[in-house]
Design an enzyme around this catalytic site. Structure first.
Site, mmCIF file in Angstrom:
data_model
loop_
_atom_site.group_PDB
_atom_site.id
_atom_site.type_symbol
_atom_site.label_atom_id
_atom_site.label_comp_id
_atom_site.label_asym_id
_atom_site.label_seq_id
_atom_site.Cartn_x
_atom_site.Cartn_y
_atom_site.Cartn_z
ATOM 1 N N GLY A 15 37.481 -17.009 10.106
ATOM 2 C CA GLY A 15 38.696 -16.660 10.840
ATOM 3 C C GLY A 15 38.464 -16.342 12.311
ATOM 4 O O GLY A 15 37.366 -16.006 12.733
ATOM 5 N N ARG A 19 43.659 -10.454 16.431
ATOM 6 C CA ARG A 19 44.061 -9.073 16.716
ATOM 7 C C ARG A 19 42.946 -8.261 17.372
ATOM 8 O O ARG A 19 43.206 -7.177 17.888
ATOM 9 C CB ARG A 19 44.531 -8.393 15.426
ATOM 10 C CG ARG A 19 45.943 -8.799 15.015
ATOM 11 C CD ARG A 19 46.360 -8.130 13.720
ATOM 12 N NE ARG A 19 45.757 -8.786 12.559
ATOM 13 C CZ ARG A 19 45.894 -8.366 11.305
ATOM 14 N NH1 ARG A 19 46.601 -7.264 11.049
ATOM 15 N NH2 ARG A 19 45.327 -9.023 10.301
ATOM 16 N N GLN A 79 34.278 -24.750 7.799
ATOM 17 C CA GLN A 79 35.676 -24.956 7.437
ATOM 18 C C GLN A 79 36.394 -25.385 8.715
ATOM 19 O O GLN A 79 36.777 -24.551 9.534
ATOM 20 C CB GLN A 79 36.290 -23.681 6.853
ATOM 21 C CG GLN A 79 37.686 -23.877 6.290
ATOM 22 C CD GLN A 79 38.313 -22.568 5.816
ATOM 23 O OE1 GLN A 79 37.935 -21.485 6.282
ATOM 24 N NE2 GLN A 79 39.280 -22.653 4.918
ATOM 25 N N THR A 85 41.785 -19.050 1.732
ATOM 26 C CA THR A 85 40.534 -18.546 1.152
ATOM 27 C C THR A 85 40.008 -19.457 0.052
ATOM 28 O O THR A 85 38.792 -19.632 -0.101
ATOM 29 C CB THR A 85 40.753 -17.132 0.601
ATOM 30 O OG1 THR A 85 41.911 -17.133 -0.257
ATOM 31 C CG2 THR A 85 40.965 -16.135 1.733
ATOM 32 N N ASP A 113 34.241 -9.472 7.114
ATOM 33 C CA ASP A 113 34.680 -8.397 8.015
ATOM 34 C C ASP A 113 34.757 -7.057 7.293
ATOM 35 O O ASP A 113 35.557 -6.193 7.659
ATOM 36 C CB ASP A 113 36.032 -8.734 8.639
ATOM 37 C CG ASP A 113 37.156 -8.865 7.608
ATOM 38 O OD1 ASP A 113 36.861 -8.823 6.388
ATOM 39 O OD2 ASP A 113 38.327 -9.012 8.017
ATOM 40 N N ASN A 239 40.328 -5.622 11.478
ATOM 41 C CA ASN A 239 41.240 -6.572 12.122
ATOM 42 C C ASN A 239 41.495 -6.278 13.585
ATOM 43 O O ASN A 239 41.995 -7.138 14.306
ATOM 44 C CB ASN A 239 42.568 -6.607 11.363
ATOM 45 C CG ASN A 239 42.406 -7.158 9.960
ATOM 46 O OD1 ASN A 239 41.959 -8.289 9.778
ATOM 47 N ND2 ASN A 239 42.734 -6.356 8.956
ATOM 48 N N TYR A 377 8.202 7.987 40.474
ATOM 49 C CA TYR A 377 8.349 6.690 39.834
ATOM 50 C C TYR A 377 6.965 6.129 39.545
ATOM 51 O O TYR A 377 6.122 6.008 40.448
ATOM 52 C CB TYR A 377 9.112 5.706 40.731
ATOM 53 C CG TYR A 377 9.073 4.300 40.178
ATOM 54 C CD1 TYR A 377 9.771 3.977 39.015
ATOM 55 C CD2 TYR A 377 8.322 3.305 40.796
ATOM 56 C CE1 TYR A 377 9.711 2.704 38.484
ATOM 57 C CE2 TYR A 377 8.264 2.025 40.274
ATOM 58 C CZ TYR A 377 8.962 1.720 39.118
ATOM 59 O OH TYR A 377 8.906 0.460 38.591
ATOM 60 N N ASN A 388 -3.050 14.883 36.796
ATOM 61 C CA ASN A 388 -1.790 15.441 37.267
ATOM 62 C C ASN A 388 -1.301 14.646 38.469
ATOM 63 O O ASN A 388 -2.023 14.508 39.464
ATOM 64 C CB ASN A 388 -1.944 16.910 37.663
ATOM 65 C CG ASN A 388 -0.586 17.562 37.937
ATOM 66 O OD1 ASN A 388 0.085 18.023 37.030
ATOM 67 N ND2 ASN A 388 -0.184 17.564 39.203
#
Length: 485
Positions: A15, A19, A79, A85, A113, A239, A377, A388
């Site tokens: 599908g 929606r 499909q 279905t 789903d 959906n 950094y 250190n």
């Protein structure tokens, strides 16, 4: 191998999902680190089916590519037109037939789903189907409010399913039924193939409905039954984005509950989010506002959060990570990270090391006991043990075209505001002075000083900024000093 091993599991994922209002196919939307169809495929795999086939249609190339990545052994059937279905399942069975597969046994059909569906529930469906000798078994659920759902109508004596009645067609007595159809079924393969050939399209949609198979096999004298899901929320379909968010919340609660029952402390489950692939050991602690994503792993006694986001990151025994973003990092046992640290891919912190406040690291290997406490950094670097790194240090790794590597040895002390211009090496036991720009290798045990000599110009403020607050303060200080003399 399970005695109830299905001959096939068919996943319906053709599908469009309009929606969702998205360029992304519905079944590829994600929750908890996995796509909708990925969750369904993972649940189906727990049954160890002889064949797993996913029916695709809308955006099939995208969906097929995704399936190839997450489950290369899964087959797909296309499909080309979404004609219902029943047509989708027939397409899947025809594809298997073209591959030379002769189905004999149970075929389970699931929707692509329904991400909350579990392998345990599918196994219960398969077991009930076999034990009751059904031609078709419906996965049903008892819900607090069945409005809008198809009702499961049973025979009072045998418990067999006599009909699935849609809400709009249900009588008042049928509308009082709280058991509903999930759209997930187990079929006898041979009866399914035969019945699909008899499904008609004389309905308002002109489609082949899979549910019509139930009436066809019942009329032929076969039994239709139902297996009730333990938790009705498992059958929830997605959906729209609202339902996606609700499913995400429910799945997250399930994952956190599992972790807590296994000995993990989650201080505030409501503000903690995890992916399905995250793993924990006992006595790990997760503080509020934390997201754990991908393959992140928390070892025994590890403490993460608050307000941290870790993706594909391992946190060692008793390590503490707070207010941190980490992606693809390894944090060693007893290490300390944060607050406000950023560990990028390739960061490897050794045991009892530290990446402190406002520290960013990338592709950096940090030895045991080494500390980068703040405002620095470290990129493309290897740092030895018990070194250190002074505040406000930068490993200058990029020359505008290529990245270069810096190596700092063990037991080094580097000053604040240092620039290490790669490629450069600082030997074991070496020191670097504050404010230095290190462009040449520093031999072991040496002190490197790479800065201009300080020069004080007496009286400059009085001459250049006469009458200023600075000049007045300087004059007052001079008078005070002369008075003390």
């Amino acid at each position: 191998m399970s005695a109830n091993r299905p001959a096939a599991v068919v996943v319906l994922a053709a599908g469009e999902g309009t929606r969702m209002k998205s360029a992304t196919p519905k079944v590829l939307h994600t929750l908890c680190g996995r796509s909708l169809v990925g969750h369904v495929v993972a649940a189906a795999r727990e049954l160890d089916p002889e064949n797993l086939i996913v029916v695709v249609g809308h955006a099939r190339e995208q969906v097929q590519g995704h399936l190839s990545a997450i489950d290369p052994a899964a087959h797909t059937a296309v499909q080309h037109e979404q004609k219902g279905t029943g047509h989708a399942v027939r397409t899947a069975l025809e594809e298997l037939g073209d591959r030379g597969v002769a189905l004999d046994g149970t075929v389970i059909v699931v929707c692509g789903d329904t991400p909350l569906l579990t392998g345990d529930t599918l196994q219960r469906l398969s077991t009930t189907h076999a034990a009751d000798g059904n031609a078709v078994t419906v996965l049903s659920a008892e819900v607090p409010d069945a409005t809008g759902y198809g009702r499961i109508v049973r025979d009072g004596a045998s418990g067999a399913v006599t009909a699935i009645v849609e809400h709009k067609d249900a009588s008042e007595a049928q509308r009082a039924i709280r058991e509903i159809n999930s759209g997930v079924f187990a079929f006898d393969a041979r009866l399914l193939v035969d019945a699909l050939g008899k499904v008609r399209t004389d309905n308002s949609q002109g489609e082949e409905y899979l549910t019509d198979v139930l009436g066809i096999v019942r009329e032929a004298g076969h039994r239709v039954g139902a297996a009730v899901a333990a938790d009705h929320r498992e059958i929830l379909g997605i959906n729209n984005r609202v339902q996606l968010a609700e499913a995400r919340r429910l799945l997250n609660e399930r994952l956190l509950e599992r972790a807590m029952l296994a000995g993990v402390t989650v201080v505030d489950p409501a503000s903690t989010w995890v992916d399905v692939s995250v793993t924990f050991e006992q006595d790990a602690v997760v503080h509020p506002g934390t997201q754990l994503l991908g393959t992140t792993h928390l070892a025994t006694g590890a403490e993460v959060g608050p307000q941290s986001r870790l993706a594909d990151t391992s946190v060692g025994v008793d390590a503490v990570v707070s207010f941190t973003v980490a992606d693809g990092a390894r944090i060693g046992a007893g290490a300390q990270v944060g607050p406000y640290a950023y560990l990028r891919p390739g960061t490897d912190l050794g045991p009892k090391s530290k990446a402190g406040t406002y520290v960013e690291m990338k592709n950096a290997s940090i030895g045991e006991g080494t500390k980068v406490p703040h405002l620095s950094y470290v990129g493309d670097a290897t740092i030895g043990e018990f070194t250190n790194i002074g505040a406000a240090s930068v490993f200058v790794n990029y020359d505008g075209e290529a990245k270069h590597h810096t190596t700092v040895g063990s037991h080094c002390k580097t000053g604040s505001d240092n620039m290490f211009v790669a490629p450069v090496t600082v030997g074991d036991g070496a020191y670097t002075a504050a404010g230095s720009v290190i462009t040449k290798d520093v031999p072991p045990g040496s002190l490197a000083v790479a800065r201009g000599q300080q020069r004080n110009i007496e009286g400059w403020v009085a001459r250049k900024r006469p009458g200023s607050a600075a000049a007045q303060a300087a004059a007052a200080a001079r008078r005070e000093s002369e008075g003390e003399q």
